[in-house]
Enzyme design. Structure first.
Site, PDB file in Angstrom:
ATOM      1  N   SER A  83       8.050   5.142   7.853  1.00 18.71           N
ATOM      2  CA  SER A  83       7.040   4.937   6.806  1.00 18.71           C
ATOM      3  C   SER A  83       6.433   3.548   6.959  1.00 18.71           C
ATOM      4  CB  SER A  83       7.687   5.072   5.422  1.00 18.71           C
ATOM      5  OG  SER A  83       8.309   6.333   5.293  1.00 18.71           O
ATOM      6  N   GLY A 143       5.700  -3.968   5.452  1.00 19.65           N
ATOM      7  CA  GLY A 143       5.834  -3.536   6.844  1.00 19.65           C
ATOM      8  C   GLY A 143       6.251  -2.096   7.006  1.00 19.65           C
ATOM      9  N   LEU A 144       7.332  -1.871   7.799  1.00 17.01           N
ATOM     10  CA  LEU A 144       7.734  -0.502   8.127  1.00 17.01           C
ATOM     11  C   LEU A 144       9.183  -0.253   7.738  1.00 17.01           C
ATOM     12  CD1 LEU A 144       9.799  -0.365  10.790  1.00 17.01           C
ATOM     13  CD2 LEU A 144       7.725  -0.938  12.021  1.00 17.01           C
ATOM     14  N   ALA A 145       9.507   1.035   7.608  1.00 18.02           N
ATOM     15  CA  ALA A 145      10.882   1.477   7.376  1.00 18.02           C
ATOM     16  C   ALA A 145      11.161   2.616   8.352  1.00 18.02           C
ATOM     17  CB  ALA A 145      11.056   1.935   5.937  1.00 18.02           C
ATOM     18  N   VAL A 190       5.358   6.439  -3.042  1.00 24.59           N
ATOM     19  CA  VAL A 190       6.791   6.198  -3.186  1.00 24.59           C
ATOM     20  C   VAL A 190       7.542   6.454  -1.876  1.00 24.59           C
ATOM     21  CG1 VAL A 190       7.313   8.566  -3.982  1.00 24.59           C
ATOM     22  CG2 VAL A 190       8.820   6.663  -4.641  1.00 24.59           C
ATOM     23  N   THR A 191       8.569   5.627  -1.628  1.00 22.68           N
ATOM     24  CA  THR A 191       9.487   5.884  -0.517  1.00 22.68           C
ATOM     25  C   THR A 191      10.881   5.445  -0.927  1.00 22.68           C
ATOM     26  OG1 THR A 191       9.767   5.751   1.880  1.00 22.68           O
ATOM     27  CG2 THR A 191       9.248   3.683   0.747  1.00 22.68           C
ATOM     28  N   TYR A 192      11.827   5.707  -0.038  1.00 21.18           N
ATOM     29  CA  TYR A 192      13.229   5.348  -0.282  1.00 21.18           C
ATOM     30  C   TYR A 192      13.700   4.377   0.796  1.00 21.18           C
ATOM     31  CZ  TYR A 192      18.321   5.708  -0.222  1.00 21.18           C
ATOM     32  OH  TYR A 192      19.671   5.403  -0.211  1.00 21.18           O
ATOM     33  N   GLY A 224       0.828  -1.196   0.000  1.00 22.65           N
ATOM     34  CA  GLY A 224       0.000   0.000   0.000  1.00 22.65           C
ATOM     35  C   GLY A 224       0.863   1.247   0.000  1.00 22.65           C
ATOM     36  N   CYS A 283       6.028   9.426   0.185  1.00 24.73           N
ATOM     37  CA  CYS A 283       4.654   8.969   0.429  1.00 24.73           C
ATOM     38  C   CYS A 283       3.623   9.872  -0.253  1.00 24.73           C
ATOM     39  CB  CYS A 283       4.381   8.846   1.926  1.00 24.73           C
ATOM     40  SG  CYS A 283       5.580   7.783   2.752  1.00 24.73           S
TER      41      CYS A 283
END
EC number: 2.3.1.181
Length: 220
Positions: free
Chosen positions: A137, A150-152, A74-76, A71, A168
């Site tokens: 994130s 999951g999470l970053a 965009v992220t890094y 879901g 995001c």
């Protein structure tokens, strides 16, 4: 199996092999498969979520872009960022998706609280924030009643690549990391605290630690 958790420390890995391994694990798991959490640092990569729009990629340069099925936007991901993938049988845990999101946000908030860092979730933008800046994130996918992705959590990394995107999907979203706000620089210390909080929040009684890479992950 409801109270059993396997924690896999995968070290540094490319994104795509771990992503494929998550799919394989989720497709092949049965009602008797214990839940797993995979802890990993990824080599530099931008990942586009299912809602991702091309206009949020401003200047990706030499960092690869991967279209993911989690879901969000965009992220890094990069070295010094703690990525935790939650492979949890939600039906067995009697959790809804929103419950899981709230648990993960609280897990991070509690982890940061251990370092006297005040943080909070936002109803309009999933994740965890310190003074309005994003420190963690979040992006999940559910299949067959089981979660993956999951999470970053930004710990001690180069935040520069976040300036090449609208994180995001939010233009001008500022990022921050644990080491900048009084927390440790050591990612393993944060991992340990995170798992401790997870075990408490989701009521796991047996925890097994492993460094064995999943079937796809060892090809990274």
């Amino acid at each position: 199996m409801q109270h059993q958790l396997v924690v896999k420390r995968l070290g540094r890995q490319d994104y795509e092999p771990v992503w494929k391994a998550m799919h394989e694990f989720t497709d092949q798991r049965t009602d008797d498969t214990p839940d797993e959490v995979w802890l990993v640092e990824h080599n530099p990569v931008f990942t586009q979520g299912q809602a991702g729009k091309a206009e949020h990629l401003i200047n990706t340069g030499d960092i690869p872009v991967v279209q993911s099925d989690r879901g969000g936007q965009v992220t890094y991901h990069g070295p010094g960022q703690l990525v935790a993938y939650f492979l949890i049988n939600l039906r067995r845990k009697k959790l809804g998706v929103r419950d899981l999101v709230t648990h993960i946000e609280n897990l991070v908030i509690n982890t940061l609280k251990a370092y006297n860092i005040d943080s909070a979730a936002r109803p309009d933008a999933p994740g965890v924030y310190v003074d309005g800046k994003k420190i963690c994130s979040l992006g999940l996918r559910i299949r067959k009643g089981c979660s993956f992705h999951g999470l970053a959590l930004n710990v001690n990394m180069d935040l520069g690549p976040f300036l090449r995107i609208n994180p995001c999907g939010y233009e001008g979203m500022e990022m921050v990391q644990v080491s900048q706000v009084g927390g440790p620089e050591d990612i393993e210390a944060v991992e340990k605290q995170l798992i401790q909080e997870l075990v408490t929040l989701l009521d796991y009684e047996q925890v097994e630690f492993s460094t064995e890479a999943p079937s796809q992950g060892n090809k990274a």
